[in-house]
Write an enzyme that holds these catalytic residues in place. Structure first.
Site, short mmCIF file in Angstrom:
data_model
loop_
_atom_site.label_atom_id
_atom_site.label_comp_id
_atom_site.label_asym_id
_atom_site.label_seq_id
_atom_site.Cartn_x
_atom_site.Cartn_y
_atom_site.Cartn_z
N SER B 18 0.84 -1.21 0.00
CA SER B 18 0.00 0.00 0.00
C SER B 18 0.87 1.26 0.00
CB SER B 18 -0.89 -0.01 1.25
OG SER B 18 -1.61 1.20 1.32
N ASN B 70 10.73 7.26 4.77
CA ASN B 70 9.72 8.19 4.26
C ASN B 70 8.86 8.69 5.40
OD1 ASN B 70 6.73 7.20 4.17
ND2 ASN B 70 7.97 5.37 3.78
N CYS B 131 -1.76 3.29 12.94
CA CYS B 131 -2.09 4.64 13.40
C CYS B 131 -1.91 4.70 14.91
CB CYS B 131 -3.55 4.93 13.04
SG CYS B 131 -4.12 6.51 13.65
N GLY B 248 11.62 -5.15 1.56
CA GLY B 248 12.90 -5.20 0.87
C GLY B 248 13.00 -6.20 -0.27
N THR B 270 9.27 -0.50 -2.23
CA THR B 270 10.33 0.44 -2.57
C THR B 270 11.02 0.08 -3.89
OG1 THR B 270 10.63 0.78 -0.21
CG2 THR B 270 12.38 1.57 -1.63
#
Lengths: 267, 288
Positions: B18, B70, B131, B248, B270
């Site tokens: 996601s 990020n 969250c 990864g 990524t």
């Protein structure tokens, strides 16, 4: 210009030293010709990684400086692990290239002349843009600022450029903004196209806003992907954050507030 | 070689993580070639929240040692505009669509799940439970008891598969997976990014010279691969439901490692930034 889906291998055909910079030529026979202002994501095929701090890891974004006869040219300055690796590539070495990406420049309307304002290695997209404009018969005066004489040598990539330098070693001793103000005082029926360090871009943006002049700014930002996936390269605008990679890199200055509030690549 | 996942028959085992691929932006960049050569066997949306979010102030990225930190901050249009604007476009991809949602309370998540349940274009719902809980500061998915309670509330709201995206920032990740399973989750996915930070080398004072606009962020990429393998292996030992492994993955060997320890599907994140067709390459190599 739509990009082919996927990175492709391109071979280095030339690597020229131009003062403090390098112009890397790569054969890209399958590549569509970019619109001036578009960019590509580059990484070497061999040894992309394993440098200082085990970097580079992500590809790096470079504006096309020229594209002719199936050969792309990129201007780079060795400032970190990514540019350092690209800087050492020699003829025959291979790069991965994804592009052309992003939104490029659009030509002046209603008979305005083009003023091209560049700073440092940021002059790259102005090279191909000046070529395009002159071919179309549009006046395109280049005003370029550099830190010193070694960097200012890159002004030779453009035609009839006026130069400013921070140390006064070449051209006007001061800012490229001074050259822009002088030009605009003489003839303000112009569109300004600018690319360079954030502080220079912000000065150009503010000057054009003050004079109510149209301006297009080619922005830079740290970027992981180049095609809108990572949301990392945002710049604040009047309509919220814009992604430099897909909403730019060329963005109408009227859409932007300050352009020195976002940061470039990780140092 | 097709693979069965939550009642779906998928062409191969590779999906996206996601928030690592914006199919709508990619279509503008790459044109219809994106549809013709779509790399993922199912598409996971970025995280959708009830209200629109503009995301964190820049800088949002830091290139780390063989990885990326990020701090994007989940920018999205909010539920209503996702359903009315994005969903019709994502439905054109021609692969099952997993919608990822996040809320800071059970009530928020309930509204998100109920809304998604009504749309046939959405095949499955992935719950982002990374969250932070406003009261405890811990991720809402970090406490097995709390996660079990949350799933018990959400489970009756939809017959669509519910996938729980586990947080790796928990003291006992397998216990969280087990809690999700016991409360009716259909699958779990892991690992999300690992909490990480970077200092701006040019700024002082050092202790507050955070590079990322959001303060801290999440680490992904090659650097986290061994952590992912360990957590996926630990989870598959404890649950019967299918597991989506990620962290990864850059080659089919990395994907195969996750499959070998029990993952049913593998997600690429990524690596798509470095190579947008990486997932197709990995899926092809897995079949060899």
């Amino acid at each position: 210009m739509v990009a082919p889906f996927g990175r492709r291998t391109v071979q280095i055909t030339r690597s020229d030293t131009v003062g403090a910079y390098r112009v890397l030529h790569a054969a890209d026979p399958e590549g569509p010709a970019p619109v001036a202002g578009q960019f590509a994501m580059l990484q070497s095929v061999e040894r992309w990684g394993g440098g200082e701090d085990e970097r580079p890891y992500l590809p790096r974004a470079f504006s096309y400086a020229r594209f002719a006869g199936g050969e792309a040219q990129f201007l780079l300055e060795d400032v970190g692990p990514g540019t350092n690796r690209l800087d050492e590539l020699t003829v025959g070495d291979e790069m991965w290239l994804l592009g052309p990406l992003g939104v490029g420049f659009s030509a002046p309307a209603d008979g305005r002349r083009a003023l091209l304002v560049g700073g440092g290695v940021g002059i790259a997209p102005l090279v191909i843009w000046q070529d395009t404009l002159l071919e179309q018969g549009t006046q395109a005066l280049a005003l370029l600022g550099f830190r010193d004489r070694a960097r200012a040598q890159a002004a030779e990539l453009l035609r009839d450029a006026r130069v400013a330098s921070d140390d006064g070693s070449v051209g006007h001793h001061g800012l490229v903004l001074d050259l822009l103000q002088r030009e605009l005082d003489q003839d303000a029926h112009a569109v300004v196209y600018a690319c360079g360090p954030a502080a220079m871009l912000e000065a150009v943006r503010a000057e054009c806003e003050r004079r109510k002049l149209p301006a297009q700014l080619a922005l830079e930002s740290g970027m992981a992907c180049g095609f809108g996936a990572c949301f990392g390269c945002v710049v604040p605008s009047r309509d919220g954050y814009l992604r430099v990679c897909v909403d730019g890199p060329v963005i109408d200055a009227a859409r932007l507030e300050r352009v020195d509030q976002h940061a470039g690549a990780s140092p | 070689m097709s693979v069965s996942f939550c009642g779906l028959d998928l062409r191969h085992r590779v999906i996206n993580g996601s928030g690592t691929f914006d199919a709508i932006a990619a279509q503008r960049v790459f044109g219809d070639e994106l549809y013709e050569r779509f790399p993922f066997t199912a598409f996971v949306s970025k995280t959708i929240t009830l209200a629109p979010r503009e995301g964190n102030p820049p800088p949002r990225l830091w290139e780390a040692q063989a990885g990326l930190i990020n701090s994007i901050g989940l920018p999205n249009k909010g539920l209503d505009r996702y359903l009315s604007e994005d969903l019709p476009q994502l439905a054109k991809l021609g692969v099952p669509l997993f919608t990822n949602v996040m809320g800071s309370t059970a009530q928020e998540l309930s509204r998100l799940v109920e809304a998604c349940a009504q749309f046939t274009q959405i095949t499955a719902i992935e719950l982002n439970v990374s969250c932070p809980n406003v009261k405890t500061g811990l991720d809402i998915g970090a406490d097995p008891a709390q996660l079990q309670k949350l799933l018990s509330t959400l489970r009756p709201l939809t017959s669509k598969p519910l996938i729980v995206k586990l947080t790796p920032n928990a003291s006992d990740v397998p216990a969280c997976a087990q809690a999700a399973e016991s409360a009716g989750a259909d699958a779990v996915s892991l690992i999300n990014t690992l909490r990480a930070s970077a200092l701006d080398p040019r700024r002082a004072p050092r202790a507050s010279a955070r590079w990322l606009g959001g303060g801290s962020g999440g680490l992904s990429g090659a650097a986290i691969r061994p952590v992912a393998l360990a957590q996926v292996a630990a989870v598959t030992e404890r649950v019967e439901i299918p597991v989506i492994g990620m962290g990864g993955v850059q080659t089919s060997r990395h994907a195969q490692d996750l499959i070998d320890v029990g993952a049913t599907l593998v997600a690429v994140g990524t690596e798509s930034f470095r190579d947008p067709t990486a997932a197709a390459r990995i899926a092809l190599d897995l079949d060899k």
